[in-house]
Each structure stands twice: as C-alpha cells, then as structure tokens.
Design an enzyme around this catalytic site. Structure first.
Site, mmCIF file in Angstrom:
data_model
loop_
_atom_site.group_PDB
_atom_site.id
_atom_site.type_symbol
_atom_site.label_atom_id
_atom_site.label_comp_id
_atom_site.label_asym_id
_atom_site.label_seq_id
_atom_site.Cartn_x
_atom_site.Cartn_y
_atom_site.Cartn_z
ATOM 1 N N GLU A 291 0.911 -1.061 0.055
ATOM 2 C CA GLU A 291 -0.154 0.089 -0.042
ATOM 3 C C GLU A 291 0.771 1.318 0.040
ATOM 4 O O GLU A 291 0.844 1.991 0.915
ATOM 5 C CB GLU A 291 -0.993 -0.106 1.176
ATOM 6 C CG GLU A 291 -2.085 -1.311 0.972
ATOM 7 C CD GLU A 291 -3.200 -0.994 2.088
ATOM 8 O OE1 GLU A 291 -3.310 -0.020 2.940
ATOM 9 O OE2 GLU A 291 -4.085 -1.890 1.969
ATOM 10 N N GLU B 125 -4.282 -8.804 -0.948
ATOM 11 C CA GLU B 125 -4.756 -8.967 0.259
ATOM 12 C C GLU B 125 -6.210 -8.594 0.365
ATOM 13 O O GLU B 125 -6.718 -7.996 -0.351
ATOM 14 C CB GLU B 125 -3.893 -7.712 1.027
ATOM 15 C CG GLU B 125 -4.580 -7.245 2.359
ATOM 16 C CD GLU B 125 -3.845 -6.114 3.094
ATOM 17 O OE1 GLU B 125 -2.694 -5.844 2.757
ATOM 18 O OE2 GLU B 125 -4.494 -5.215 3.517
#
Length: 218
Positions: A78, A209
C-alpha cells in the site's frame, strides 16, 4: 518461519510464497517513524534507495537458510498509505513515478544480480482504484488509442494516463500487479481491472490482500 516450515512439510506441492514489506527502517525515512506520512529519503539511485533494495535481498537470503524460498515480492505494501498524514499502521509512501524509478535503478537490478533473480516482482499492491494509472506509469507496453477508439471506456482513462513518462527499464523487471479490495466500491471492475488487462495482457493481476469486510472501515 516455524509456521511456514510446518505448512511446507504437509503441503502436497511446494508453497508459492510472496513477501510484501510495509516499511523500511526509520533511519531511511523522511519522517523518522514507522507510521504516518513518510517515504524514503533522497531519490532513486542514492544510498537510501540502494540500502532498501539490499534489505529485500538480505530477507530472501535469510529465509533461504531455513529452506524457505519465495515465488514473488512486492515493491511495497500500500504505497499510497505512506502519503497519508497520521496513518496509523506501518507504511512507506511511493508515488507511481517514485516506485518506477526505484525499481529501474535499485530494486530491479538488485534482484537481477542476486541468486534470487527468479523471484517475481509485483507492483502496486494497493487499491484497484489506482489502475490503470499506476501500471501505465511503470510499463511501456500499452498503446495510445486513436480517435476512432475514443468511445471505448478504457480509452478515456488511457488518454489521461499516458501523460506520465514510462520507463521500459523498470517494466523489464516487473511480472505482475497486486491489488487490494478495500475501495472496490469506488472502482468498477470494467474501469480498473478490465482496462488494465486490456492494456497490459502480459502482466498478471493478483489479489494480494483481503481482510474480513471489504470496506476499509470494517
């Protein structure tokens, strides 16, 4: 490591493991902290970026000593989280241009010149709402739509994306694109994954994820 070894011992086929770092050590970061808004000090090609790339290699080296090898690594978990002030989890900020140059000058060559050159490299590892923009920055293999194709939804997005300089060196080290699902309600599949696959069919798209609840507040 013991958990992975136990899983490997009972698996009917070799495990395909991938690793995704959330942050570098704080001495490399602009904010000097694990959390919050911060990225690597300096610029790609300098001592901080080279050192961070070496951490990837050292990680793979150490796990290999325990007979654990990895199928892939991501360039970072991220990367947009590290651009958010007061972000509460470990993070390391990258823009797509910064990630592209880090891969071209540091991480890509480090992997290619190591004993782990077979390890696949995954970019983004973030919300699919960043696509196809993020991939467009990093890869040189898309084609700009002509006037007759402008009615296609993917063409409208691509005209914006193509304004960013692309680097064939970075793209040569990359195998795929990782995506998370927390902002899927903002990113219809036809305008993100479908476009990206259309533009970059040689790169795999992998969900890297997902947690309980598909919204980031759950």
């Amino acid at each position: 490591i013991p958990i992975l070894q136990a899983a490997q011992a009972v698996a009917k086929r070799p495990l395909s493991l991938y690793a995704s770092p959330w942050t570098s050590p704080v001495w490399m970061k602009t904010n000097g902290a694990m959390t919050g808004r911060g990225t690597l000090k300096g610029s790609p090609g300098d001592k901080y970026h080279r050192a961070w790339a070496k951490y990837f290699i050292r990680f793979l080296d150490e796990y290999a000593k325990h007979n654990l090898t990895f199928w892939a690594v991501t360039a970072g978990n991220e990367p947009t989280a590290g651009e958010i002030v007061f972000y509460p989890f470990q993070c390391l900020g990258f823009s797509p241009e910064h990630q592209r140059d880090f891969i071209a000058q540091d991480l890509g060559p480090a992997l290619a010149n190591s004993s782990h050159r077979h390890v696949q490299l995954i970019i983004l590892d973030d919300q699919r709402v960043m696509l196809p923009y993020w991939a467009e920055v990093v890869s040189p293999h898309s084609s700009c739509p002509g006037p007759t194709a402008i009615s296609q939804p993917w063409a409208l997005v691509t005209l914006f994306s193509r304004q960013v300089l692309k680097d064939p060196v970075a793209a040569s080290y990359i195998s795929g694109i990782g995506i998370h699902w927390y902002l899927d309600f903002l990113a219809p599949i036809d305008l993100t994954l479908s476009i990206t696959h259309h533009l970059f069919p040689d790169y795999f798209l992998l969900s890297t994820e997902a947690s309980t609840g598909s919204y980031f507040w759950e």
